[in-house]
Scaffold this motif. Structure first.
Motif, PDB file in Angstrom:
ATOM      1  N   VAL A 299      51.850  32.162 -22.765  1.00 19.77           N
ATOM      2  CA  VAL A 299      52.046  31.459 -21.496  1.00 19.77           C
ATOM      3  C   VAL A 299      50.722  31.496 -20.746  1.00 19.77           C
ATOM      4  N   TYR A 300      50.206  30.329 -20.417  1.00 17.45           N
ATOM      5  CA  TYR A 300      48.901  30.247 -19.768  1.00 17.45           C
ATOM      6  C   TYR A 300      49.059  29.912 -18.295  1.00 17.45           C
ATOM      7  N   LEU A 301      48.263  30.563 -17.490  1.00 16.82           N
ATOM      8  CA  LEU A 301      48.189  30.230 -16.072  1.00 16.82           C
ATOM      9  C   LEU A 301      47.256  29.035 -15.931  1.00 16.82           C
ATOM     10  N   ASP A 302      47.732  27.929 -15.355  1.00 15.69           N
ATOM     11  CA  ASP A 302      46.873  26.754 -15.231  1.00 15.69           C
ATOM     12  C   ASP A 302      46.657  26.321 -13.791  1.00 15.69           C
ATOM     13  N   ARG A 303      47.239  27.071 -12.871  1.00 21.35           N
ATOM     14  CA  ARG A 303      47.060  26.687 -11.475  1.00 21.35           C
ATOM     15  C   ARG A 303      47.283  27.890 -10.569  1.00 21.35           C
ATOM     16  N   LEU A 304      46.675  27.817  -9.416  1.00 23.91           N
ATOM     17  CA  LEU A 304      46.947  28.709  -8.306  1.00 23.91           C
ATOM     18  C   LEU A 304      47.563  27.847  -7.218  1.00 23.91           C
ATOM     19  N   PRO A 305      48.119  28.441  -6.172  1.00 27.59           N
ATOM     20  CA  PRO A 305      48.767  27.611  -5.154  1.00 27.59           C
ATOM     21  C   PRO A 305      47.880  26.498  -4.595  1.00 27.59           C
ATOM     22  N   TYR A 306      46.578  26.732  -4.510  1.00 25.87           N
ATOM     23  CA  TYR A 306      45.683  25.715  -3.943  1.00 25.87           C
ATOM     24  C   TYR A 306      44.542  25.377  -4.882  1.00 25.87           C
ATOM     25  N   ALA A 307      44.774  25.554  -6.182  1.00 23.68           N
ATOM     26  CA  ALA A 307      43.751  25.213  -7.169  1.00 23.68           C
ATOM     27  C   ALA A 307      44.425  24.861  -8.485  1.00 23.68           C
ATOM     28  N   ARG A 308      43.847  23.903  -9.166  1.00 20.90           N
ATOM     29  CA  ARG A 308      44.328  23.529 -10.493  1.00 20.90           C
ATOM     30  C   ARG A 308      43.114  23.464 -11.415  1.00 20.90           C
ATOM     31  N   MET A 358      45.892  43.746 -11.472  1.00 21.91           N
ATOM     32  CA  MET A 358      45.199  43.053 -10.376  1.00 21.91           C
ATOM     33  C   MET A 358      45.978  41.813  -9.956  1.00 21.91           C
ATOM     34  N   SER A 359      45.982  41.557  -8.642  1.00 19.06           N
ATOM     35  CA  SER A 359      46.564  40.330  -8.099  1.00 19.06           C
ATOM     36  C   SER A 359      45.550  39.665  -7.187  1.00 19.06           C
ATOM     37  N   THR A 360      45.769  38.379  -6.926  1.00 18.13           N
ATOM     38  CA  THR A 360      44.858  37.677  -6.030  1.00 18.13           C
ATOM     39  C   THR A 360      45.578  36.539  -5.313  1.00 18.13           C
ATOM     40  N   MET A 361      45.038  36.163  -4.178  1.00 16.12           N
ATOM     41  CA  MET A 361      45.336  34.882  -3.523  1.00 16.12           C
ATOM     42  C   MET A 361      43.974  34.229  -3.325  1.00 16.12           C
ATOM     43  N   LEU A 362      43.671  33.251  -4.159  1.00 15.08           N
ATOM     44  CA  LEU A 362      42.370  32.588  -4.163  1.00 15.08           C
ATOM     45  C   LEU A 362      42.598  31.089  -4.087  1.00 15.08           C
ATOM     46  N   PRO A 385      52.970  32.366  -2.699  1.00 14.51           N
ATOM     47  CA  PRO A 385      52.845  33.104  -3.959  1.00 14.51           C
ATOM     48  C   PRO A 385      51.521  33.840  -4.110  1.00 14.51           C
ATOM     49  N   VAL A 386      51.614  35.034  -4.669  1.00 14.47           N
ATOM     50  CA  VAL A 386      50.469  35.823  -5.070  1.00 14.47           C
ATOM     51  C   VAL A 386      50.394  35.736  -6.588  1.00 14.47           C
ATOM     52  N   THR A 387      49.204  35.665  -7.135  1.00 17.21           N
ATOM     53  CA  THR A 387      49.034  35.485  -8.573  1.00 17.21           C
ATOM     54  C   THR A 387      48.621  36.786  -9.232  1.00 17.21           C
ATOM     55  N   SER A 388      49.347  37.169 -10.281  1.00 15.73           N
ATOM     56  CA  SER A 388      48.954  38.329 -11.077  1.00 15.73           C
ATOM     57  C   SER A 388      47.948  37.894 -12.132  1.00 15.73           C
ATOM     58  N   LEU A 389      46.876  38.654 -12.272  1.00 16.00           N
ATOM     59  CA  LEU A 389      45.856  38.371 -13.283  1.00 16.00           C
ATOM     60  C   LEU A 389      45.916  39.358 -14.442  1.00 16.00           C
ATOM     61  N   THR A 390      46.968  40.167 -14.485  1.00 22.78           N
ATOM     62  CA  THR A 390      47.171  41.107 -15.579  1.00 22.78           C
ATOM     63  C   THR A 390      48.360  40.634 -16.409  1.00 22.78           C
ATOM     64  N   PRO A 391      48.158  40.365 -17.695  1.00 24.17           N
ATOM     65  CA  PRO A 391      49.236  39.811 -18.524  1.00 24.17           C
ATOM     66  C   PRO A 391      50.488  40.689 -18.510  1.00 24.17           C
ATOM     67  N   HIS A 392      51.644  40.024 -18.471  1.00 21.46           N
ATOM     68  CA  HIS A 392      52.966  40.662 -18.558  1.00 21.46           C
ATOM     69  C   HIS A 392      53.338  41.474 -17.309  1.00 21.46           C
ATOM     70  N   LEU A 500      35.418  30.610   0.962  1.00 20.20           N
ATOM     71  CA  LEU A 500      36.861  30.823   0.882  1.00 20.20           C
ATOM     72  C   LEU A 500      37.239  32.197   1.424  1.00 20.20           C
ATOM     73  N   PRO A 501      38.370  32.295   2.113  1.00 21.39           N
ATOM     74  CA  PRO A 501      38.990  33.610   2.311  1.00 21.39           C
ATOM     75  C   PRO A 501      39.759  33.964   1.038  1.00 21.39           C
ATOM     76  N   VAL A 502      39.712  35.203   0.617  1.00 20.89           N
ATOM     77  CA  VAL A 502      40.351  35.624  -0.633  1.00 20.89           C
ATOM     78  C   VAL A 502      40.987  36.997  -0.432  1.00 20.89           C
ATOM     79  N   MET A 503      42.154  37.191  -1.025  1.00 20.55           N
ATOM     80  CA  MET A 503      42.770  38.506  -1.085  1.00 20.55           C
ATOM     81  C   MET A 503      42.830  38.935  -2.551  1.00 20.55           C
ATOM     82  N   ALA A 504      42.447  40.180  -2.812  1.00 20.19           N
ATOM     83  CA  ALA A 504      42.513  40.712  -4.173  1.00 20.19           C
ATOM     84  C   ALA A 504      42.871  42.182  -4.096  1.00 20.19           C
ATOM     85  N   GLY A 505      43.670  42.643  -5.049  1.00 20.65           N
ATOM     86  CA  GLY A 505      44.085  44.038  -5.033  1.00 20.65           C
ATOM     87  C   GLY A 505      44.321  44.582  -6.423  1.00 20.65           C
ATOM     88  N   ILE A 506      44.202  45.884  -6.541  1.00 19.00           N
ATOM     89  CA  ILE A 506      44.549  46.586  -7.777  1.00 19.00           C
ATOM     90  C   ILE A 506      45.720  47.509  -7.473  1.00 19.00           C
TER      91      ILE A 506
END
Length: 562
Positions: A299-308, A358-362, A385-392, A500-506
């Motif tokens: 399953v591939y991530l192909d978009r963020l809420p404000y980016a494709r 890791m998660s992000t809002m970018l 939505p917040v996006t997870s960048l760690t598989p599973h 851009l304003p960005v949120m990122a966390g571990i």
């Protein structure tokens, strides 16, 4: 104190991510004395100041890079900026020396970006008070011209930074660098090992008070084995220093339909993550990918809420780099809010749970009229939505059933004048004086704890945005203004998004168990006798068995109720 960080980039995709990372640093520099670089960030943490043989000042990354032969392309081993004499080659006598300078290699004429970078580097000093940033807003067609990471490297590297494998080329000819054991064997190559060890030592010895290392490593091929050997070296030689490791799984991968190659990649990745179970060294592992599911069906991530974005390394690596850069601000602050890498690693590895997510809002959805309070409130109210960048792994802001043990988060790009509530907000939300006057960091940490009650957390808020100058991709929706704010209607932009304003966390979370379980399940059910290639490089079946037993033990820690 400088609190230096040294970055290691090991592997081809790791260098895609790393190249974006350093381009983002370069984009944030201001060469205009009337608009100096933000004093929120200590630039000396990631960079070193030096001087070329011609006497020009340089400001280059503290980075050690290793990749395939052929990946540097037109970028010289000397760093693409200047050529220094190797200290070991200087004659022991004092006398006249004749220096022969080779003409610089011309970049691919189809790559207008590199052509302009070369022109600027050849015509201007490296540090110049009035150097214009001419390449911020132009169309260079990088989506079609980028083949390797050096095709969009807009920064100059120190000669000690760049190294290549001894016999493995980018096109897997004459033989592939495709399994963990072959990577371990390459580390035994004295030329490769000496090059990496000497480069690491060179940058370490320059530091006054080093925090540690951040390591971007390919986890899907032979670099998984090579990187594991390098991490063992760091633990042996610099064991008191902290290491934050990002095992990367690229998207896309060639021949992803080949079952054997897919298994090799997953197998390598499992072994790279299994290295975290070793208590040798002070480290934390944060697996990263825009692939949400590693095993079939992928399953591939192909978009963020404000980016494709497109499924090309140039795009997917930009997402990961933006998140890593934004998170790393906590380690680079010049203010008392600075968080040492040691404290980050301690925070996210409670009870030896050394793998985190890791998660992000970018971008972070900040509207033009929002204060920090109202922007955070909107995430609650509108379920942004917040996006997870760690598989599973579904991180805490995504899954309400998530049990979070600890977390460290960064929110950047919120102007200081928005850190306080407006009178209208105070009245509308009936806020107490205590809430209305709350410092930004405390407000953000309260937001974090609302998702993870009774959980230890560190949060930091900065004005400093993510500067998205060329060559960072412009894959943002028309809902994002040139200044990175969310606007009500889709209006075609005249210019590129500048910041851009960005949120990122571990996050240390029990959902990491889902990733670890998937890796162990897929790999343990395979009969290794069917894949003799896996035993190349001196690896034995028993070695693999021990690695997966450690991975199982690590998995069990995420079910612990401590």
């Amino acid at each position: 104190m400088p609190n230096e960080l040294i970055t290691l980039q090991l592997g081809h995709y790791a260098n895609f991510v790393g190249t974006h990372f350093w381009n983002l640093q370069e984009a944030s520099f201001s060469y205009n004395p009337k608009q100096p670089t933000s004093d929120e960030i200590d630039l000396n943490i990631l960079h070193r100041e030096g001087q070329t043989l011609q006497g020009d000042s340089t400001f280059t990354p503290r980075v050690v890079i290793c990749d395939y032969q052929g990946s540097l392309k037109s970028l010289r081993n000397s760093g693409g900026l200047y050529k220094e004499l190797d200290e070991k080659s200087v004659p022991p006598w004092e006398g006249a020396l004749t220096r022969i300078e080779e003409p610089p290699e011309r970049p691919n004429s189809a790559n207008k970006f590199l052509a302009q970078v070369a022109e600027e580097q050849n015509s201007t000093p490296v540090i110049h008070e009035s150097l214009p940033k001419k390449r911020r807003h132009a169309d260079y067609s990088l989506e079609s011209s980028v083949e390797v990471w050096s095709d969009f490297a807009g920064v100059a590297f120190h000669p000690r930074s760049l190294s290549s494998l001894d016999k493995y080329w980018i096109n897997d000819q004459p033989e592939p660098f495709d399994v963990f054991g072959v990577g371990l064997e390459e580390w035994k190559n004295k030329k490769v090992q000496a090059s990496l060890e000497d480069s690491i030592r060179y940058f370490v010895e320059e530091c006054e008070n080093m925090q540690g290392f951040q390591v971007l490593m390919d986890g899907h091929d032979g670099f998984a084995g090579l990187s594991t050997a390098v991490l063992d070296h760091l633990a042996d030689e610099y064991g008191s220093k902290s290491v934050l490791v990002y095992p990367l799984f690229p998207t896309p991968l060639p021949e992803s339909g080949d079952a054997k190659k897919d298994f090799f990649r997953l197998f390598n990745y499992a072994l790279s993550v299994a290295g975290s179970s070793d208590d040798h060294g002070h480290n934390a592992y944060v697996p990263l990918s825009t692939t949400s599911r590693l095993s079939r069906p992928k399953v591939y991530l192909d978009r963020l809420p404000y980016a494709r974005f497109q499924q090309i390394p140039y795009h997917t690596s930009a997402i990961l780099a933006g998140a890593v850069d934004s998170f790393s601000l906590v380690n680079r602050l010049s203010s008392p809010d600075f968080v040492h890498l040691r404290d980050v690693v301690d925070a996210i590895t409670v009870h030896h749970r050394k793998v985190a997510a890791m998660s992000t809002m970018l971008p972070f959805p900040l509207r033009d009229s929002d204060s920090l309070f109202s922007a955070l409130k909107a995430i609650d109210a509108e379920y942004l939505p917040v996006t997870s960048l760690t598989p599973h792994v579904k991180t805490p802001l995504i899954d309400s059933q998530n049990r979070c043990y600890s977390q460290v988060m960064s929110l950047r790009g919120v102007p200081r004048q928005r850190w306080q509530c407006t009178p209208e907000e105070i009245q509308s939300y009936r806020l107490s004086y205590e809430v209305a006057s709350m410092p930004a960091t405390q407000l953000f940490e309260n937001f974090m704890s609302s998702y993870c009650p009774n959980t230890f957390g560190i949060g930091r808020v900065t004005e400093f945005p993510l500067h998205t100058a060329v060559p960072y991709p412009q894959f943002f929706s028309d809902n994002i203004s040139e200044n990175g704010y969310v606007i009500g209607s889709k209006t075609p932009r005249i210019d590129d998004v500048k910041r851009l304003p960005v949120m990122a966390g571990i996050h240390s979370t029990d959902k990491v168990k889902d990733l670890l379980t998937e890796l162990t399940t897929v790999c343990q059910k395979q009969n290794l006798a069917k894949y003799p290639r896996l035993l190349d490089g001196g690896m034995e079946a028993e070695d693999y068995k021990e690695s997966f037993e450690r991975l199982v033990t690590l998995t069990e820690r995420y079910g612990d109720e401590k």
